[in-house]
Design a protein around this motif. Sequence first.
Motif, PDB file in Angstrom:
ATOM      1  N   GLN A 153     -14.746  13.563   1.637  1.00 54.52           N
ATOM      2  CA  GLN A 153     -13.455  13.800   1.004  1.00 54.52           C
ATOM      3  C   GLN A 153     -12.593  14.710   1.876  1.00 54.52           C
ATOM      4  O   GLN A 153     -11.380  14.473   2.050  1.00 54.52           O
ATOM      5  CB  GLN A 153     -13.659  14.430  -0.383  1.00 54.52           C
ATOM      6  N   ASP A 154     -13.209  15.728   2.448  1.00 53.70           N
ATOM      7  CA  ASP A 154     -12.476  16.637   3.335  1.00 53.70           C
ATOM      8  C   ASP A 154     -12.044  15.929   4.615  1.00 53.70           C
ATOM      9  O   ASP A 154     -10.957  16.181   5.144  1.00 53.70           O
ATOM     10  CB  ASP A 154     -13.342  17.845   3.680  1.00 53.70           C
ATOM     11  N   ILE A 155     -12.901  15.055   5.130  1.00 54.58           N
ATOM     12  CA  ILE A 155     -12.546  14.299   6.332  1.00 54.58           C
ATOM     13  C   ILE A 155     -11.382  13.362   6.048  1.00 54.58           C
ATOM     14  O   ILE A 155     -10.458  13.222   6.863  1.00 54.58           O
ATOM     15  CB  ILE A 155     -13.775  13.527   6.851  1.00 54.58           C
ATOM     16  N   LYS A 156     -11.400  12.716   4.891  1.00 53.01           N
ATOM     17  CA  LYS A 156     -10.280  11.838   4.518  1.00 53.01           C
ATOM     18  C   LYS A 156      -8.986  12.639   4.411  1.00 53.01           C
ATOM     19  O   LYS A 156      -7.920  12.174   4.823  1.00 53.01           O
ATOM     20  CB  LYS A 156     -10.585  11.121   3.205  1.00 53.01           C
ATOM     21  N   TYR A 157      -9.088  13.848   3.887  1.00 56.31           N
ATOM     22  CA  TYR A 157      -7.908  14.722   3.807  1.00 56.31           C
ATOM     23  C   TYR A 157      -7.344  14.984   5.199  1.00 56.31           C
ATOM     24  O   TYR A 157      -6.128  14.940   5.419  1.00 56.31           O
ATOM     25  CB  TYR A 157      -8.292  16.034   3.128  1.00 56.31           C
ATOM     26  N   SER A 158      -8.228  15.257   6.146  1.00 63.72           N
ATOM     27  CA  SER A 158      -7.793  15.499   7.521  1.00 63.72           C
ATOM     28  C   SER A 158      -7.175  14.240   8.129  1.00 63.72           C
ATOM     29  O   SER A 158      -6.142  14.298   8.799  1.00 63.72           O
ATOM     30  CB  SER A 158      -8.984  15.963   8.367  1.00 63.72           C
ATOM     31  N   LEU A 159      -7.801  13.088   7.895  1.00 58.69           N
ATOM     32  CA  LEU A 159      -7.273  11.830   8.430  1.00 58.69           C
ATOM     33  C   LEU A 159      -5.900  11.515   7.864  1.00 58.69           C
ATOM     34  O   LEU A 159      -4.984  11.092   8.585  1.00 58.69           O
ATOM     35  CB  LEU A 159      -8.238  10.689   8.116  1.00 58.69           C
ATOM     36  N   LEU A 160      -5.732  11.713   6.565  1.00 60.21           N
ATOM     37  CA  LEU A 160      -4.470  11.372   5.907  1.00 60.21           C
ATOM     38  C   LEU A 160      -3.324  12.246   6.382  1.00 60.21           C
ATOM     39  O   LEU A 160      -2.150  11.855   6.271  1.00 60.21           O
ATOM     40  CB  LEU A 160      -4.624  11.489   4.391  1.00 60.21           C
ATOM     41  N   SER A 161      -3.643  13.410   6.936  1.00 65.14           N
ATOM     42  CA  SER A 161      -2.584  14.273   7.459  1.00 65.14           C
ATOM     43  C   SER A 161      -1.903  13.647   8.672  1.00 65.14           C
ATOM     44  O   SER A 161      -0.805  14.072   9.060  1.00 65.14           O
ATOM     45  CB  SER A 161      -3.150  15.646   7.825  1.00 65.14           C
ATOM     46  N   ASN A 162      -2.552  12.655   9.292  1.00 63.16           N
ATOM     47  CA  ASN A 162      -1.986  11.963  10.447  1.00 63.16           C
ATOM     48  C   ASN A 162      -1.222  10.692  10.053  1.00 63.16           C
ATOM     49  O   ASN A 162      -0.731   9.981  10.924  1.00 63.16           O
ATOM     50  CB  ASN A 162      -3.105  11.556  11.418  1.00 63.16           C
ATOM     51  N   ILE A 163      -1.168  10.416   8.764  1.00 64.66           N
ATOM     52  CA  ILE A 163      -0.629   9.143   8.287  1.00 64.66           C
ATOM     53  C   ILE A 163       0.499   9.396   7.293  1.00 64.66           C
ATOM     54  O   ILE A 163       0.412  10.324   6.469  1.00 64.66           O
ATOM     55  CB  ILE A 163      -1.752   8.314   7.620  1.00 64.66           C
ATOM     56  N   LYS A 164       1.518   8.588   7.359  1.00 67.64           N
ATOM     57  CA  LYS A 164       2.638   8.723   6.428  1.00 67.64           C
ATOM     58  C   LYS A 164       2.147   8.542   4.991  1.00 67.64           C
ATOM     59  O   LYS A 164       1.295   7.704   4.726  1.00 67.64           O
ATOM     60  CB  LYS A 164       3.721   7.687   6.744  1.00 67.64           C
ATOM     61  N   THR A 165       2.740   9.292   4.092  1.00 62.18           N
ATOM     62  CA  THR A 165       2.295   9.291   2.698  1.00 62.18           C
ATOM     63  C   THR A 165       2.291   7.890   2.103  1.00 62.18           C
ATOM     64  O   THR A 165       1.365   7.517   1.360  1.00 62.18           O
ATOM     65  CB  THR A 165       3.191  10.215   1.854  1.00 62.18           C
ATOM     66  N   ARG A 166       3.283   7.100   2.424  1.00 69.39           N
ATOM     67  CA  ARG A 166       3.377   5.756   1.846  1.00 69.39           C
ATOM     68  C   ARG A 166       2.225   4.850   2.287  1.00 69.39           C
ATOM     69  O   ARG A 166       1.953   3.825   1.650  1.00 69.39           O
ATOM     70  CB  ARG A 166       4.706   5.108   2.224  1.00 69.39           C
ATOM     71  N   ASP A 167       1.523   5.233   3.384  1.00 73.67           N
ATOM     72  CA  ASP A 167       0.419   4.418   3.903  1.00 73.67           C
ATOM     73  C   ASP A 167      -0.958   4.936   3.477  1.00 73.67           C
ATOM     74  O   ASP A 167      -1.971   4.377   3.880  1.00 73.67           O
ATOM     75  CB  ASP A 167       0.470   4.350   5.439  1.00 73.67           C
ATOM     76  N   HIS A 168      -1.015   5.995   2.695  1.00 69.74           N
ATOM     77  CA  HIS A 168      -2.299   6.591   2.319  1.00 69.74           C
ATOM     78  C   HIS A 168      -3.206   5.601   1.600  1.00 69.74           C
ATOM     79  O   HIS A 168      -4.392   5.460   1.920  1.00 69.74           O
ATOM     80  CB  HIS A 168      -2.081   7.832   1.451  1.00 69.74           C
ATOM     81  N   ALA A 169      -2.669   4.902   0.622  1.00 74.46           N
ATOM     82  CA  ALA A 169      -3.492   3.991  -0.190  1.00 74.46           C
ATOM     83  C   ALA A 169      -4.038   2.847   0.655  1.00 74.46           C
ATOM     84  O   ALA A 169      -5.221   2.493   0.543  1.00 74.46           O
ATOM     85  CB  ALA A 169      -2.680   3.445  -1.368  1.00 74.46           C
ATOM     86  N   ILE A 170      -3.189   2.280   1.512  1.00 75.34           N
ATOM     87  CA  ILE A 170      -3.668   1.144   2.313  1.00 75.34           C
ATOM     88  C   ILE A 170      -4.656   1.611   3.378  1.00 75.34           C
ATOM     89  O   ILE A 170      -5.567   0.868   3.749  1.00 75.34           O
ATOM     90  CB  ILE A 170      -2.512   0.341   2.951  1.00 75.34           C
ATOM     91  N   PHE A 171      -4.512   2.847   3.859  1.00 74.89           N
ATOM     92  CA  PHE A 171      -5.483   3.369   4.827  1.00 74.89           C
ATOM     93  C   PHE A 171      -6.857   3.498   4.188  1.00 74.89           C
ATOM     94  O   PHE A 171      -7.873   3.113   4.786  1.00 74.89           O
ATOM     95  CB  PHE A 171      -5.035   4.718   5.376  1.00 74.89           C
ATOM     96  N   LEU A 172      -6.924   4.030   2.983  1.00 78.23           N
ATOM     97  CA  LEU A 172      -8.209   4.220   2.314  1.00 78.23           C
ATOM     98  C   LEU A 172      -8.870   2.883   2.001  1.00 78.23           C
ATOM     99  O   LEU A 172     -10.092   2.740   2.131  1.00 78.23           O
ATOM    100  CB  LEU A 172      -8.011   5.035   1.036  1.00 78.23           C
ATOM    101  N   SER A 173      -8.079   1.884   1.608  1.00 79.47           N
ATOM    102  CA  SER A 173      -8.656   0.557   1.364  1.00 79.47           C
ATOM    103  C   SER A 173      -9.108  -0.081   2.672  1.00 79.47           C
ATOM    104  O   SER A 173     -10.140  -0.755   2.725  1.00 79.47           O
ATOM    105  CB  SER A 173      -7.638  -0.348   0.658  1.00 79.47           C
ATOM    106  N   PHE A 174      -8.358   0.155   3.747  1.00 83.18           N
ATOM    107  CA  PHE A 174      -8.748  -0.346   5.068  1.00 83.18           C
ATOM    108  C   PHE A 174     -10.069   0.269   5.517  1.00 83.18           C
ATOM    109  O   PHE A 174     -10.938  -0.416   6.078  1.00 83.18           O
ATOM    110  CB  PHE A 174      -7.651  -0.021   6.085  1.00 83.18           C
TER     111      PHE A 174
END
Length: 359
Positions: A153-174
């Motif tokens: 969960q913490d790693i995903k938090y770090s990864l999402l900081s590099n990604i635009k908010t609108r792309d968060h959901a599709i990144f996690l599904s990817f």
Amino acid sequence: MSRYLSLDDSIIGEIDTPKGFNIYISQIRELTSGRFYCIFDNAEYIPWLFDIIENYIESTGDKDTRFIIINPNKIPETIFQQTVVTFTVNPFSFKEFVEIQWKTIELMALKNNPSIINNFTPLVDEYVRMGGYPDVVFAGNEEREQILQKIFQDIKYSLLSNIKTRDHAIFLSFLQVLANQTGELLKIDRLSQITDIPRRTIERFLEILENEWVIFIVFPFVKNKEKETSVHKKFYFSDLGYLRTLLGPYAFQGADRQHIYENFVFLELYRNLVPAHTIYFYRKKSQAEITFILENNTTQQLTPIDVIERSTEAIPQAFTSFDSDYWNSVNRYVVFNINKLTDKELGTKKVYILPHIAV
């Protein structure tokens, strides 16, 4: 005086702004004079940490505080080298994991008494299922799943900081889909069709995952483009616990086990032999495939390595094909399987059949 801060706890809320960080460090500094060491653990989860520290140093002129950063994902080029020290604590290798159990694996001992191989097999299964994070390794069986979930969960938090908010959901599904492709040819167009995510976005996601050390990209070994696959790459995760979290425990009981064991062997090869060697995979257009080709970067000698999830003493047919093309460059052949240990010959070359535990 020193202060240890684990960045996966409630302290984050107090220091996540320049003002909050300055106040926090200043309050601690009031308790001491002279040299002070502030140790930040789990820094891989906090991408903004270096910016906050840099602001503190520039705004306060503090020359007596030393910041020690454990496990940063990235180290800025402008880092204050006299003030900030960084180092990485890597996940345990399988050998280290075994030693923690107060055991050692000696190849000669296994040859002299092959029956003991099965005594170590449960350790392979345990390591493959849970990975090598120290917090997980030292935890009890009931706590491990929860700790893994928290780490990822913490790693995903770090990864999402590099990604635009609108792309968060599709990144996690990817990420979920990607885990099911571990060890397969990385066909971006096919991933785009499966996920309905544009090709460019997928390439950006993969670049982030590689830069953040979540995955390793493996290139094909290619000398003859007419016969050998040269377009696609493969990837493996940097810790087997990530696969556990993304795929769930039941994935380790089905067909995915083959690629999970490939991931296990890849990580051990990488930890022990890179950068002196380069790891490739090999695949002919005729579909003949060898899991890994290990190339010595000094001598250019090759060691083809096949990883088999089941127990076997057979020499893979792909070795014969590879030997006919590259016999002059091959040093030896290796097959990793569950519990067989023997030597064979392919022409003038040795083929070592080894259990997974010997990696």
